[in-house]
Each structure stands twice: as C-alpha cells, then as structure tokens.
Design a protein around this motif. Structure first.
Motif, PDB file in Angstrom:
ATOM      1  N   MET A  24       2.347   0.637   3.792  1.00 53.53           N
ATOM      2  CA  MET A  24       3.612  -0.072   3.623  1.00 53.53           C
ATOM      3  C   MET A  24       3.836  -0.433   2.157  1.00 53.53           C
ATOM      4  SD  MET A  24       6.417  -1.279   4.492  1.00 53.53           S
ATOM      5  CE  MET A  24       6.385  -0.939   6.245  1.00 53.53           C
ATOM      6  N   LEU A  25       2.807  -0.963   1.506  1.00 50.30           N
ATOM      7  CA  LEU A  25       2.935  -1.352   0.104  1.00 50.30           C
ATOM      8  C   LEU A  25       3.129  -0.136  -0.797  1.00 50.30           C
ATOM      9  CD1 LEU A  25       0.235  -4.129   0.205  1.00 50.30           C
ATOM     10  CD2 LEU A  25       2.631  -4.501  -0.386  1.00 50.30           C
ATOM     11  N   LEU A  26       2.449   0.951  -0.501  1.00 51.62           N
ATOM     12  CA  LEU A  26       2.621   2.172  -1.289  1.00 51.62           C
ATOM     13  C   LEU A  26       4.045   2.709  -1.171  1.00 51.62           C
ATOM     14  CD1 LEU A  26      -0.716   4.042  -0.484  1.00 51.62           C
ATOM     15  CD2 LEU A  26      -0.097   2.947  -2.648  1.00 51.62           C
ATOM     16  N   SER A  27       4.670   2.476  -0.024  1.00 44.04           N
ATOM     17  CA  SER A  27       6.036   2.986   0.175  1.00 44.04           C
ATOM     18  C   SER A  27       7.028   2.319  -0.761  1.00 44.04           C
ATOM     19  CB  SER A  27       6.472   2.792   1.633  1.00 44.04           C
ATOM     20  OG  SER A  27       6.787   1.432   1.896  1.00 44.04           O
ATOM     21  N   GLY A  28       6.650   1.187  -1.335  1.00 44.48           N
ATOM     22  CA  GLY A  28       7.535   0.487  -2.251  1.00 44.48           C
ATOM     23  C   GLY A  28       7.361   0.878  -3.703  1.00 44.48           C
ATOM     24  N   LEU A  29       6.387   1.755  -3.996  1.00 43.53           N
ATOM     25  CA  LEU A  29       6.136   2.171  -5.375  1.00 43.53           C
ATOM     26  C   LEU A  29       7.128   3.231  -5.825  1.00 43.53           C
ATOM     27  CD1 LEU A  29       2.234   2.490  -5.525  1.00 43.53           C
ATOM     28  CD2 LEU A  29       3.658   0.536  -6.165  1.00 43.53           C
ATOM     29  N   SER A  30       7.347   3.294  -7.115  1.00 50.80           N
ATOM     30  CA  SER A  30       8.143   4.373  -7.690  1.00 50.80           C
ATOM     31  C   SER A  30       7.328   5.659  -7.636  1.00 50.80           C
ATOM     32  CB  SER A  30       8.480   4.058  -9.147  1.00 50.80           C
ATOM     33  OG  SER A  30       7.294   4.082  -9.942  1.00 50.80           O
ATOM     34  N   PRO A  31       7.966   6.827  -7.722  1.00 49.23           N
ATOM     35  CA  PRO A  31       7.213   8.089  -7.738  1.00 49.23           C
ATOM     36  C   PRO A  31       6.175   8.136  -8.851  1.00 49.23           C
ATOM     37  CG  PRO A  31       9.537   8.519  -7.374  1.00 49.23           C
ATOM     38  CD  PRO A  31       9.427   7.062  -7.698  1.00 49.23           C
ATOM     39  N   GLN A  32       6.499   7.581 -10.007  1.00 49.76           N
ATOM     40  CA  GLN A  32       5.562   7.594 -11.126  1.00 49.76           C
ATOM     41  C   GLN A  32       4.334   6.730 -10.828  1.00 49.76           C
ATOM     42  OE1 GLN A  32       8.819   6.827 -11.337  1.00 49.76           O
ATOM     43  NE2 GLN A  32       9.628   8.691 -12.319  1.00 49.76           N
ATOM     44  N   ALA A  33       4.571   5.542 -10.251  1.00 50.61           N
ATOM     45  CA  ALA A  33       3.442   4.664  -9.921  1.00 50.61           C
ATOM     46  C   ALA A  33       2.580   5.277  -8.824  1.00 50.61           C
ATOM     47  CB  ALA A  33       3.961   3.295  -9.482  1.00 50.61           C
ATOM     48  N   LEU A  34       3.210   5.952  -7.865  1.00 49.36           N
ATOM     49  CA  LEU A  34       2.450   6.590  -6.795  1.00 49.36           C
ATOM     50  C   LEU A  34       1.604   7.741  -7.346  1.00 49.36           C
ATOM     51  CD1 LEU A  34       1.980   6.496  -3.732  1.00 49.36           C
ATOM     52  CD2 LEU A  34       3.838   8.161  -3.489  1.00 49.36           C
ATOM     53  N   ASP A  35       2.167   8.517  -8.274  1.00 46.74           N
ATOM     54  CA  ASP A  35       1.411   9.611  -8.894  1.00 46.74           C
ATOM     55  C   ASP A  35       0.208   9.086  -9.661  1.00 46.74           C
ATOM     56  OD1 ASP A  35       3.126  11.486  -7.879  1.00 46.74           O
ATOM     57  OD2 ASP A  35       4.255  11.775  -9.742  1.00 46.74           O
ATOM     58  N   ALA A  36       0.348   7.908 -10.280  1.00 44.60           N
ATOM     59  CA  ALA A  36      -0.770   7.329 -11.021  1.00 44.60           C
ATOM     60  C   ALA A  36      -1.910   6.943 -10.084  1.00 44.60           C
ATOM     61  CB  ALA A  36      -0.292   6.110 -11.810  1.00 44.60           C
ATOM     62  N   CYS A  37      -1.552   6.467  -8.877  1.00 38.19           N
ATOM     63  CA  CYS A  37      -2.588   6.098  -7.899  1.00 38.19           C
ATOM     64  C   CYS A  37      -3.159   7.316  -7.190  1.00 38.19           C
ATOM     65  CB  CYS A  37      -1.985   5.150  -6.849  1.00 38.19           C
ATOM     66  SG  CYS A  37      -1.538   3.521  -7.447  1.00 38.19           S
ATOM     67  N   TYR A  38      -2.285   8.285  -6.904  1.00 38.36           N
ATOM     68  CA  TYR A  38      -2.687   9.461  -6.132  1.00 38.36           C
ATOM     69  C   TYR A  38      -2.123  10.725  -6.797  1.00 38.36           C
ATOM     70  CZ  TYR A  38      -3.651   5.933  -2.579  1.00 38.36           C
ATOM     71  OH  TYR A  38      -4.121   4.844  -1.906  1.00 38.36           O
ATOM     72  N   PRO A  39      -2.819  11.256  -7.786  1.00 38.79           N
ATOM     73  CA  PRO A  39      -2.351  12.497  -8.418  1.00 38.79           C
ATOM     74  C   PRO A  39      -2.145  13.581  -7.366  1.00 38.79           C
ATOM     75  CG  PRO A  39      -4.150  11.537  -9.671  1.00 38.79           C
ATOM     76  CD  PRO A  39      -4.051  10.744  -8.401  1.00 38.79           C
ATOM     77  N   PRO A  40      -1.030  14.309  -7.431  1.00 39.12           N
ATOM     78  CA  PRO A  40      -0.702  15.300  -6.389  1.00 39.12           C
ATOM     79  C   PRO A  40      -1.760  16.378  -6.185  1.00 39.12           C
ATOM     80  CG  PRO A  40       1.209  14.845  -7.756  1.00 39.12           C
ATOM     81  CD  PRO A  40       0.039  14.180  -8.425  1.00 39.12           C
ATOM     82  N   ASP A  41      -2.608  16.620  -7.191  1.00 38.37           N
ATOM     83  CA  ASP A  41      -3.590  17.703  -7.086  1.00 38.37           C
ATOM     84  C   ASP A  41      -4.991  17.211  -6.755  1.00 38.37           C
ATOM     85  OD1 ASP A  41      -4.007  16.376  -9.444  1.00 38.37           O
ATOM     86  OD2 ASP A  41      -4.225  18.183 -10.680  1.00 38.37           O
ATOM     87  N   ARG A  42      -5.118  15.939  -6.342  1.00 39.77           N
ATOM     88  CA  ARG A  42      -6.443  15.371  -6.092  1.00 39.77           C
ATOM     89  C   ARG A  42      -6.553  14.882  -4.648  1.00 39.77           C
ATOM     90  NH1 ARG A  42      -8.036  10.784 -10.083  1.00 39.77           N
ATOM     91  NH2 ARG A  42      -7.534  12.522 -11.511  1.00 39.77           N
ATOM     92  N   GLU A  43      -7.567  15.370  -3.927  1.00 36.49           N
ATOM     93  CA  GLU A  43      -7.761  14.934  -2.542  1.00 36.49           C
ATOM     94  C   GLU A  43      -8.230  13.487  -2.508  1.00 36.49           C
ATOM     95  OE1 GLU A  43     -10.816  16.348   0.785  1.00 36.49           O
ATOM     96  OE2 GLU A  43      -9.230  17.826   0.461  1.00 36.49           O
ATOM     97  N   MET A  44      -7.850  12.789  -1.445  1.00 44.06           N
ATOM     98  CA  MET A  44      -8.152  11.373  -1.332  1.00 44.06           C
ATOM     99  C   MET A  44      -9.357  11.154  -0.410  1.00 44.06           C
ATOM    100  SD  MET A  44      -4.199  10.047  -1.023  1.00 44.06           S
ATOM    101  CE  MET A  44      -4.048  10.797   0.573  1.00 44.06           C
ATOM    102  N   THR A  45     -10.013  10.015  -0.594  1.00 42.69           N
ATOM    103  CA  THR A  45     -11.185   9.683   0.219  1.00 42.69           C
ATOM    104  C   THR A  45     -10.757   9.339   1.642  1.00 42.69           C
ATOM    105  OG1 THR A  45     -11.049   7.368  -0.456  1.00 42.69           O
ATOM    106  CG2 THR A  45     -12.469   8.818  -1.758  1.00 42.69           C
ATOM    107  N   ALA A  46     -11.654   9.550   2.585  1.00 42.99           N
ATOM    108  CA  ALA A  46     -11.387   9.253   3.995  1.00 42.99           C
ATOM    109  C   ALA A  46     -12.324   8.165   4.484  1.00 42.99           C
ATOM    110  CB  ALA A  46     -11.556  10.507   4.836  1.00 42.99           C
ATOM    111  N   MET A  47     -11.811   7.312   5.377  1.00 38.71           N
ATOM    112  CA  MET A  47     -12.645   6.312   6.031  1.00 38.71           C
ATOM    113  C   MET A  47     -13.021   6.735   7.445  1.00 38.71           C
ATOM    114  SD  MET A  47     -11.042   2.650   4.837  1.00 38.71           S
ATOM    115  CE  MET A  47     -12.424   1.765   5.584  1.00 38.71           C
ATOM    116  N   THR A  48     -12.152   7.517   8.074  1.00 44.03           N
ATOM    117  CA  THR A  48     -12.440   8.076   9.399  1.00 44.03           C
ATOM    118  C   THR A  48     -11.924   9.514   9.413  1.00 44.03           C
ATOM    119  OG1 THR A  48     -10.340   7.602  10.526  1.00 44.03           O
ATOM    120  CG2 THR A  48     -11.942   5.785  10.384  1.00 44.03           C
ATOM    121  N   ALA A  49     -12.158  10.186  10.520  1.00 46.91           N
ATOM    122  CA  ALA A  49     -11.682  11.566  10.640  1.00 46.91           C
ATOM    123  C   ALA A  49     -10.157  11.636  10.668  1.00 46.91           C
ATOM    124  CB  ALA A  49     -12.257  12.196  11.901  1.00 46.91           C
ATOM    125  N   ARG A  50      -9.484  10.508  10.910  1.00 44.37           N
ATOM    126  CA  ARG A  50      -8.029  10.506  10.995  1.00 44.37           C
ATOM    127  C   ARG A  50      -7.354  10.009   9.716  1.00 44.37           C
ATOM    128  NH1 ARG A  50      -5.663   8.957  16.745  1.00 44.37           N
ATOM    129  NH2 ARG A  50      -3.912   9.850  15.613  1.00 44.37           N
TER     130      ARG A  50
END
Length: 261
Positions: free
Chosen positions: A143-169
């Motif tokens: 929900m909080l990420l949905s309020g970020l600008s595209p630039q701020a979201l890219d800084a947190c999650y670069p489009p070419d970098r896989e993100m960590t997982a906490m569960t299989a889902r």
C-alpha cells in the motif's frame, strides 16, 4: 455540559464552508448558510478582523481562509503523534473484528511497524512494534509503495533486479510488483496472501495526513483458517473505514470532501 453558543456555531458554519479550498463571496455565504444577510456581514467582518478570513485582493466582498487558521493548524499538527493516533485506530478496528491490527510506515524498501493490537484468538500472528519487513512482501508495504513516484519506486526496486522472497508466494519480479501496485491504486486496498507468512493473509488501507501525503498504512492480519471471501470483503471495508478515521484525525480531507467507498 455547557450550552452551545448560537453565534459561535454560525461563525464556525461559515468557516467550514471553506474546507474545500475555494474562495466565496458574502452573497454565496448567505445563500449556503441560510443566515440573514446582516448576520453574515457581521460574522464575516469579525472573522476577517481576527484574520480567520481574508478578502481577496481587489475583491473586498470575496473571502478565503486567513492566516490565523494556518497558524492554529500548524500548532495542531505539531501536537499529533502518529504512533499514538495509529494505536487508537488499531484498537478501534481490532474491537470490531478481533483480529491482529497493525500500523506501519515506509523506510526505504522496508516497512516499520509503529502500532499493533493483538487478536484474542489462540491462533494469531506473531509480530512486534519496531519490526522491519521487506515492503513488497506485506500488505501495508505494498500500500505504501503504491504512493511512491515512479522514480522513488525505481530507487527502491530497480527494474532489472530480482527481489528477495519471504515465502514461496512473495513477489520477486519488479514488473509484477508494478502491475500489482497499479491495481492497488485503483482499488484503494492492498493484500498480502501468505507472502510474508505462509499461514497469514492481510488487507491494508492507506492513511493520509493534512497535506494529502500517504504517511502510514493500517492492516488486518488473519490466519488463513479464519479467512474466506466474505470476510475478505468485510475486513477490507473495516480497515478502509479505520484508515479513513485515522486520516481525518491527522487533518486529511479528500478532494471534494468525499471518500471513495
């Protein structure tokens, strides 16, 4: 209890006409309040003399909110304690559903839990105030990420970098995350379906402050054994109402003075 003073109530009625941010003429104020023209003139003159209203330049009978209200609003904002207010809201929500309720804020690509109220059920979520989790794995975080600008979201999650997982889902694809965030913006609710805990689902809603900024999120977390489609809808409505109430306590007023249902 003391008796309400009619003249003060009328003056406040006039001030509340300006909550939508628009300027209004004396004749419009008279029409909207239904008060006699002489009464409106006296009240508006008094409010302007005390700087609660101010006349627009070159239009002496057209008014907008004055500096004194800005000063009072700043004092009110300085007194607000987000964690305390969030705890009050969480208690109200938990009293209605008897499930675990959280409030969280965003810190980079993580959420930090600032308030929590436990369920009384023997099977419940284990969490703690001050705990940090990857934002993309949680309902409050998405929900909080949905309020970020595209630039701020890219800084947190670069489009070419896989993100960590906490569960299989958990979401690990930046592209899938952006797709889900777009849906969250449309619906106004975010869901965590066993993405941070394999046995827990949650639904989250946004909290806004007096500037309109999303400053926190509230969520209801529920073990999957107590989660079904009917309760999914009920808890979504409940957390939305709770977040709206908290936002109002923080001074937020939605555009047009109405909240989307």
């Amino acid at each position: 209890m003391g008796r309400a003073v009619p003249a003060v109530s009328r003056a406040l009625d006039i001030l509340e006409l300006f909550l939508d941010g628009k300027a209004r003429s004396a004749s419009q104020i008279t029409e909207l309040t239904g008060l006699p023209r002489t009464t409106v003139h006296e009240l508006v003159t008094t409010l302007a003399d005390r700087a609660y209203l101010t006349a627009e330049p070159g239009q002496p009978t057209r008014y907008r909110l004055g500096m004194r209200l800005f000063q009072l609003g700043n004092v009110f904002a300085e007194q607000l304690d987000l964690a305390h207010e969030a705890l009050v809201a969480a208690r109200e929500i938990a009293a209605s559903c008897d499930e675990t309720v959280h409030a969280a804020v965003l810190d980079g690509a993580e959420v930090v839990y600032i308030a929590k109220v436990d369920s009384t059920h023997p099977v419940r979520m284990v969490s703690a105030v001050g705990r940090r989790l990857p934002a993309h794995c949680t309902g409050v975080g998405k929900m909080l990420l949905s309020g970020l600008s595209p630039q701020a979201l890219d800084a947190c999650y670069p489009p070419d970098r896989e993100m960590t997982a906490m569960t299989a889902r958990s979401i690990t694809s930046p592209e899938l995350l952006r797709t889900e965030l777009a849906e969250i913006r449309r619906e106004g609710l975010a869901y965590d379906e066993c993405e941070s805990n394999e046995a827990v689902n949650c639904v989250a809603a946004p909290v806004h402050d007096h500037t309109g900024a999303m400053v926190a999120a509230l969520s209801i977390s529920v073990p999957i054994l107590r989660w079904d489609s009917r309760r999914r809808r009920e808890w979504g409505d409940l957390v939305r109402r709770g977040a709206r109430s908290l936002s109002e306590r923080l001074g937020h007023r939605p555009p047009g003075g109405e909240e989307r249902e």
